[in-house]
Scaffold this motif. Structure first.
Motif, PDB file in Angstrom:
ATOM      1  N   ALA A  10       0.529   3.557  -2.593  1.00  0.00           N
ATOM      2  CA  ALA A  10       0.202   5.360  -3.069  1.00  0.00           C
ATOM      3  C   ALA A  10       0.890   6.359  -2.729  1.00  0.00           C
ATOM      4  N   GLN A  11       2.534   6.223  -3.381  1.00  0.00           N
ATOM      5  CA  GLN A  11       3.459   6.923  -4.165  1.00  0.00           C
ATOM      6  C   GLN A  11       3.221   6.724  -5.539  1.00  0.00           C
ATOM      7  N   MET A  32       0.285   6.744  -7.257  1.00  0.00           N
ATOM      8  CA  MET A  32      -0.674   6.910  -7.403  1.00  0.00           C
ATOM      9  C   MET A  32      -0.509   8.578  -7.453  1.00  0.00           C
ATOM     10  N   ARG A  33      -0.310   8.956  -6.440  1.00  0.00           N
ATOM     11  CA  ARG A  33       0.178   9.980  -5.656  1.00  0.00           C
ATOM     12  C   ARG A  33       0.986  11.348  -7.269  1.00  0.00           C
ATOM     13  N   GLY A  34       1.715  10.336  -7.837  1.00  0.00           N
ATOM     14  CA  GLY A  34       3.042  10.465  -9.110  1.00  0.00           C
ATOM     15  C   GLY A  34       4.549  11.430  -7.945  1.00  0.00           C
ATOM     16  N   ALA A  35       4.113  10.625  -6.811  1.00  0.00           N
ATOM     17  CA  ALA A  35       5.613  10.707  -5.697  1.00  0.00           C
ATOM     18  C   ALA A  35       6.529  10.469  -5.994  1.00  0.00           C
ATOM     19  N   GLU A  47       0.626  -1.178  -0.306  1.00  0.00           N
ATOM     20  CA  GLU A  47      -0.048  -0.020   0.341  1.00  0.00           C
ATOM     21  C   GLU A  47       0.765   0.760  -0.239  1.00  0.00           C
TER      22      GLU A  47
END
Length: 155
Positions: A51-52, A54-57, A47
């Motif tokens: 999440a990283q 999905m955020r484009g980080a 996860e």
């Protein structure tokens, strides 16, 4: 590239080696844990990496657990994540080139450190071949499946 890397306790030692390799290749590495070999749960790390992305980080991810199966299943539950278990170099580059795989998954109890290094190099050197109409068409179909079932799941 910005690379998020994480592993549970079973993948910790291999993650440490891979993290050093990725940094040594000039990439920006974001180590999301585990930070030791104390028992931990693979879904938590899947996860975090997802999440990283999905955020484009980050641009890509690397996940490691004992077999690779657990983190792969967990990561693929997240929208936009295309995680694939690779225990050979062909799958590592082909998964990116043909399928736009954005998370490399490896099993630390399946492969050794030398092979893992070769797999990581193949993964990071590859890029999606959008010029091939069939690859773009297939990726769009995968994205459409994801959209269809995400909207069903949200009801």
């Amino acid at each position: 590239m910005r690379i998020a890397i994480a592993a549970d306790h079973a993948g910790f030692a291999l993650k440490e080696q891979v993290r050093g390799l990725v940094a040594g290749l000039g990439h920006d590495v974001r180590d999301l844990g585990a930070h030791d070999e104390k028992p931990s749960d693979y879904p938590d790390f899947a996860e975090l990496v997802g999440a990283q992305l999905m955020r484009g980080a980050v641009d890509r991810g690397i996940l490691i657990c004992g077999s690779g199966i657990g983190v792969c299943i967990a990561a693929n539950k997240m929208p936009g994540i295309r995680a694939g278990i690779c225990h050979d170099t062909y799958s590592a580059h082909q998964g990116v080139e043909h399928d736009d795989m954005n998370v490399l998954v490896m099993g630390s109890r399946i492969i050794g450190s030398a092979l893992a290094s070769d797999i990581v190099r193949a993964y990071l050197a590859a890029s999606f071949d959008a010029s091939q109409e069939r690859f773009a068409r297939r990726l769009n179909k995968v994205k459409a499946i994801e959209q269809t079932y995400m909207s069903v799941a949200l009801k």
